[in-house]
Design an enzyme around this catalytic site. Structure first.
Site, mmCIF file in Angstrom:
data_model
loop_
_atom_site.group_PDB
_atom_site.id
_atom_site.type_symbol
_atom_site.label_atom_id
_atom_site.label_comp_id
_atom_site.label_asym_id
_atom_site.label_seq_id
_atom_site.Cartn_x
_atom_site.Cartn_y
_atom_site.Cartn_z
ATOM 1 N N ASP A 137 0.810 -1.220 0.000
ATOM 2 C CA ASP A 137 0.000 0.000 0.000
ATOM 3 C C ASP A 137 0.844 1.271 0.000
ATOM 4 O OD1 ASP A 137 0.898 -0.508 2.568
ATOM 5 O OD2 ASP A 137 -1.093 -0.858 3.399
ATOM 6 N N ASN B 291 -7.881 -2.758 14.137
ATOM 7 C CA ASN B 291 -9.264 -3.084 13.736
ATOM 8 C C ASN B 291 -9.324 -4.272 12.767
ATOM 9 O OD1 ASN B 291 -8.269 -2.015 11.368
ATOM 10 N ND2 ASN B 291 -9.677 -0.275 11.267
ATOM 11 N N HIS C 209 -7.493 -4.616 9.984
ATOM 12 C CA HIS C 209 -7.213 -4.371 8.564
ATOM 13 C C HIS C 209 -5.923 -5.066 8.133
ATOM 14 C CE1 HIS C 209 -4.997 -0.279 9.386
ATOM 15 N NE2 HIS C 209 -4.108 -1.226 9.236
ATOM 16 N N GLU D 295 -9.938 -1.889 5.127
ATOM 17 C CA GLU D 295 -10.596 -1.599 6.393
ATOM 18 C C GLU D 295 -11.829 -2.490 6.562
ATOM 19 O OE1 GLU D 295 -9.019 0.175 8.413
ATOM 20 O OE2 GLU D 295 -8.393 2.125 7.681
HETATM 21 C C1 F6R Z 1 1.321 -1.414 6.101
HETATM 22 C C2 F6R Z 1 0.025 -2.056 6.190
HETATM 23 C C3 F6R Z 1 -0.818 -1.992 7.425
HETATM 24 C C4 F6R Z 1 -0.015 -2.293 8.690
HETATM 25 C C5 F6R Z 1 -0.915 -2.218 9.909
HETATM 26 C C6 F6R Z 1 -0.139 -2.433 11.195
HETATM 27 O O1 F6R Z 1 1.893 -1.596 4.835
HETATM 28 O O2 F6R Z 1 -0.400 -2.607 5.239
HETATM 29 O O3 F6R Z 1 -1.858 -2.942 7.307
HETATM 30 O O4 F6R Z 1 0.561 -3.555 8.587
HETATM 31 O O5 F6R Z 1 -1.542 -0.967 9.968
HETATM 32 O O6 F6R Z 1 0.754 -1.395 11.377
HETATM 33 P P1 F6R Z 1 1.873 -1.445 12.489
HETATM 34 O O7 F6R Z 1 2.822 -2.532 12.094
HETATM 35 O O8 F6R Z 1 2.526 -0.083 12.444
HETATM 36 O O9 F6R Z 1 1.185 -1.736 13.772
#
Ligand code: F6R
Length: 242
Positions: free
Chosen positions: A67, A136, A138, A143
């Site tokens: 992403d 959450n 994702h 989401e």
């Molecule tokens: C990042 C991504 C997100 C993160 C998620 C957890 O490329 O795709 O899904 O993996 O938001 O983020 P952290 O690791 O910062 O807790």
């Protein structure tokens, strides 16, 4: 789903890197799906060390990132393009042309870019997809409520996700409101998936993932439908399972 509980973030990062390194040794021209955020940083540090020690090479490795934030330049320190170069690409022998991060900078035609990314992904097979998980549930920036058939698209970030990611920006106003993300369908086409979960702030998330049902309300639950998923969880994140 194979669950591995480790002591802490260091152990999680070592094991994460070992799993990726063995994939590269098995197939030096493998294709990796990569993630950003806090969870994989230690894993990337370990991979850089293994490269410096001559244990692995990224010479023929191809990568596709999950992403990217919309509306910030690639040179912005919080862009995921920048993150990947800063944490991995600039420190190993990967070829720039073999790296792919969705293009969502200002001025781009976002829907067109999302379609192009899906077309690229459909031409290849990701051997190993690395994932973190949002509080959450994702994955990527899919989401809650995102259909499991979704391909790469532009998503409006939830307030929860923007708040969670505020720590990387000066203020909430600077956190982008949209991101481009591989869809759940793109992620599920990977041959194998490695998810990293660390910290007490993910303790409820782990309970939802491991004890909840498969539902679009908790996007990561879709991983229960994938044949080859390994989840590395540290004790802090696993603390509500005991
Ligand atoms: C990042 C991504 C997100 C993160 C998620 C957890 O490329 O795709 O899904 O993996 O938001 O983020 P952290 O690791 O910062 O807790």
């Amino acid at each position: 789903m194979k669950i591995v509980v480790v002591k802490n973030y260091d152990e999680l990062s070592k094991l994460g890197a070992e799993i990726i390194a063995s994939k590269i040794k098995e197939n030096p021209a493998c294709t990796l799906g990569l993630a950003t955020g806090s969870s994989p940083i230690g894993t990337y540090q370990n991979l850089v060390r293994m490269y410096e020690d001559g244990k692995i090479s990224f010479k023929d490795v191809k990568t596709y990132n999950l992403d990217e934030y919309c509306g910030i330049e690639r040179t912005h320190p919080q862009s995921y393009y920048y993150f990947m170069h800063d944490n991995l690409f600039n420190h190993v022998d990967i070829k720039e042309e073999n790296t792919h991060v969705p293009y969502a900078a200002p001025g781009g035609n976002l829907d067109e870019e999302a379609k192009k990314y899906t077309a690229e992904l459909n031409k290849t097979t990701i051997d190993l997809q690395l994932l973190g998980i949002g509080a959450n549930g994702h994955i990527g920036f899919n989401e809650p409520g995102t259909p499991f058939e979704q391909e790469t698209f532009v998503v409006t970030l939830t307030d929860k996700t923007r708040q969670d990611n505020k720590r990387f920006f000066n203020s909430i106003d600077e956190v982008p409101t949209h991101a481009m993300t591989m869809g759940i369908a793109n992620i599920m086409r990977a041959k194998s998936i490695l998810m990293l979960i660390s910290g007490t702030n993910k303790a409820d998330t782990v309970v939802n993932l491991l004890k909840g049902k498969v539902t679009t309300d908790f996007p990561a639950s879709v991983l229960n439908n994938h044949p080859d998923v390994t989840v590395i969880i540290d004790e802090a994140a696993y603390s509500k399972m005991n």
